[in-house]
Design a protein around this motif. Structure first.
Motif, mmCIF file in Angstrom:
data_model
loop_
_atom_site.group_PDB
_atom_site.id
_atom_site.type_symbol
_atom_site.label_atom_id
_atom_site.label_comp_id
_atom_site.label_asym_id
_atom_site.label_seq_id
_atom_site.Cartn_x
_atom_site.Cartn_y
_atom_site.Cartn_z
ATOM 1 N N VAL A 43 33.322 -8.550 -14.099
ATOM 2 C CA VAL A 43 32.117 -9.221 -13.236
ATOM 3 C C VAL A 43 31.438 -10.028 -13.894
ATOM 4 O O VAL A 43 30.762 -11.166 -13.565
ATOM 5 C CB VAL A 43 31.533 -7.987 -12.621
ATOM 6 N N GLU A 44 30.884 -9.605 -15.339
ATOM 7 C CA GLU A 44 30.053 -10.346 -16.014
ATOM 8 C C GLU A 44 30.594 -11.954 -16.460
ATOM 9 O O GLU A 44 29.983 -12.829 -16.142
ATOM 10 C CB GLU A 44 29.617 -9.844 -17.280
ATOM 11 N N ALA A 52 23.795 -4.469 -8.699
ATOM 12 C CA ALA A 52 25.085 -3.794 -8.484
ATOM 13 C C ALA A 52 25.377 -2.787 -9.660
ATOM 14 O O ALA A 52 26.491 -2.295 -9.612
ATOM 15 C CB ALA A 52 26.184 -4.940 -8.883
ATOM 16 N N HIS A 53 24.369 -2.459 -10.603
ATOM 17 C CA HIS A 53 24.454 -1.530 -11.694
ATOM 18 C C HIS A 53 25.015 -0.068 -10.972
ATOM 19 O O HIS A 53 25.834 0.630 -11.329
ATOM 20 C CB HIS A 53 23.244 -1.192 -12.331
ATOM 21 N N THR A 82 23.569 -10.129 -7.009
ATOM 22 C CA THR A 82 24.069 -8.758 -7.119
ATOM 23 C C THR A 82 23.926 -7.845 -5.878
ATOM 24 O O THR A 82 24.564 -6.820 -5.964
ATOM 25 C CB THR A 82 23.341 -8.209 -8.489
ATOM 26 N N PHE A 83 23.167 -8.334 -5.069
ATOM 27 C CA PHE A 83 23.203 -7.340 -3.783
ATOM 28 C C PHE A 83 24.386 -7.783 -3.045
ATOM 29 O O PHE A 83 25.088 -6.811 -2.478
ATOM 30 C CB PHE A 83 21.994 -7.954 -2.925
ATOM 31 N N VAL A 121 27.055 -5.823 -24.247
ATOM 32 C CA VAL A 121 26.090 -5.074 -23.560
ATOM 33 C C VAL A 121 26.279 -4.891 -22.046
ATOM 34 O O VAL A 121 26.064 -3.499 -21.616
ATOM 35 C CB VAL A 121 24.741 -5.966 -23.755
ATOM 36 N N PHE A 122 26.776 -5.724 -21.452
ATOM 37 C CA PHE A 122 26.977 -5.503 -20.057
ATOM 38 C C PHE A 122 28.004 -4.360 -19.876
ATOM 39 O O PHE A 122 27.923 -3.667 -19.087
ATOM 40 C CB PHE A 122 27.352 -6.860 -19.246
ATOM 41 N N ALA A 123 29.230 -4.705 -20.726
ATOM 42 C CA ALA A 123 30.424 -3.457 -20.436
ATOM 43 C C ALA A 123 29.900 -2.359 -20.901
ATOM 44 O O ALA A 123 30.485 -1.430 -20.265
ATOM 45 C CB ALA A 123 31.455 -4.156 -21.488
ATOM 46 N N LEU A 124 28.810 -2.257 -21.930
ATOM 47 C CA LEU A 124 28.488 -0.793 -22.178
ATOM 48 C C LEU A 124 27.844 -0.276 -21.057
ATOM 49 O O LEU A 124 27.802 1.105 -20.948
ATOM 50 C CB LEU A 124 27.432 -1.061 -23.698
ATOM 51 N N GLY A 125 26.914 -0.865 -20.595
ATOM 52 C CA GLY A 125 26.141 -0.627 -19.596
ATOM 53 C C GLY A 125 27.045 -0.036 -18.380
ATOM 54 O O GLY A 125 26.858 1.099 -17.470
#
Length: 304
Positions: free
Chosen positions: A80-81, A40-41, A100-101, A194-198
């Motif tokens: 989401v995380e 889902a990125h 994530t799909f 890290v997830f929020a940064l990405g």
């Protein structure tokens, strides 16, 4: 082939490469540190583009709209995380892929409900609407701005990861996650950051893509495959590898699409040459990935 055309396509390749880097930097950190396959990125890329288009109508100022969209996309990623993905860290990769799909389908339908199925064409800011003369080449100012922003973000990421305590923890987590956990680091907080940064980086890429490409439902999936190619070439968990891989893929893809059809026209009729050249250009980045993996199975600059 005309020299100016080659130069223009090379600049387009660099611009495409820095956009891929913004996508790949976040994704490679999430995969390298959290061991999470996040299909889902690309949805955060789409969310960033749509939010920028929405905020331009609110603020009537592109830079303010971009900053607001990036910040809100990072918050969406954080939500989401927290709500959907935190329970999948220790699950099998197949479970992560399926979850994530499902998020891709959710975000696509949500975007269709809010903004409708019709693509949105976002105008660049007035200051970047024209062209810049580069040694006789009239090049779009908005593409140069995207290139400049990408380089600036790459430098800021390097400073963050190489010169700060948070960056030290990120590098340590990408190299040996178990050791970081054993040292008492708040891994949940690190994962969330890290997830929020990405997500924010993906949103920035989408925000900058808005004036160049159509903002539409499903646009994230189109760039996600190339992003995975980038992190495989560069090395999973490595921001330096993400930059190198992104620039390589951007240049090979763009120059391949510009030059290969003309090359095939030397010995094929124009219709056949266009078809064969386009197919060969689409294959070029995967051939590049295969060559890199044959020589360096862990990528160009693997973490650790």
């Amino acid at each position: 082939m005309d020299t100016l055309l080659i130069a223009e396509q090379a600049l387009n390749g660099l611009q495409f490469g820095v956009m891929l880097f913004l996508m790949a930097a976040g994704l490679t950190l999430v995969f390298g540190i959290m061991d999470l396959i996040n299909l889902a990125h690309g949805s955060f890329y789409m969310v960033g583009a749509y939010l920028t288009a929405a905020f331009v109508g609110v603020f009537d100022h592109f830079l303010l709209a971009l900053l607001a969209a990036v910040a809100l996309t990072a918050l969406v990623g954080l939500a989401v995380e927290w709500t959907a993905l935190r329970s999948f860290y220790r699950r099998d990769h197949l479970d992560q892929v399926l979850a994530t799909f499902g998020l891709i389908l959710f975000f696509n339908e949500l975007a269709r409900i809010i903004w409708g199925p019709v693509p949105i064409f976002l105008n660049p800011p007035a200051a970047l609407a024209g062209t810049v003369n580069l040694f006789g080449l009239q090049y779009p100012a908005i593409r140069l701005a995207i290139l400049g922003v990408g380089v600036a973000v790459a430098l800021l990421l390097w400073l963050l990861i190489a010169r700060t305590r948070v960056g030290m923890l990120i590098r340590a987590g990408a190299t040996n996650r178990e050791m970081v956990m054993a040292l008492g680091v708040d891994v949940r907080l690190l994962f969330s950051l890290v997830f929020a940064l990405g997500a924010g980086l993906a949103g920035l890429a989408g925000a900058m893509a808005g004036p160049v490409l159509a903002v539409q439902v499903g646009m994230g999936e189109q760039i996600l495959i190339l992003t995975f190619v980038v992190i495989v070439i560069g090395g999973i968990g490595s921001v330096r590898g993400a930059l190198a891989g992104a620039l390589l893929v951007g240049m090979v893809d763009t120059l391949g699409r510009a030059t290969l059809p003309a090359l095939f026209r030397l010995f094929l009729d124009p219709a056949a040459a266009n078809g064969a050249g386009g197919a060969a250009a689409s294959m070029a980045i995967y051939v590049l990935m295969a060559l890199v993996l044959a020589i360096r199975p862990r990528g160009l600059f693997p973490a650790g």
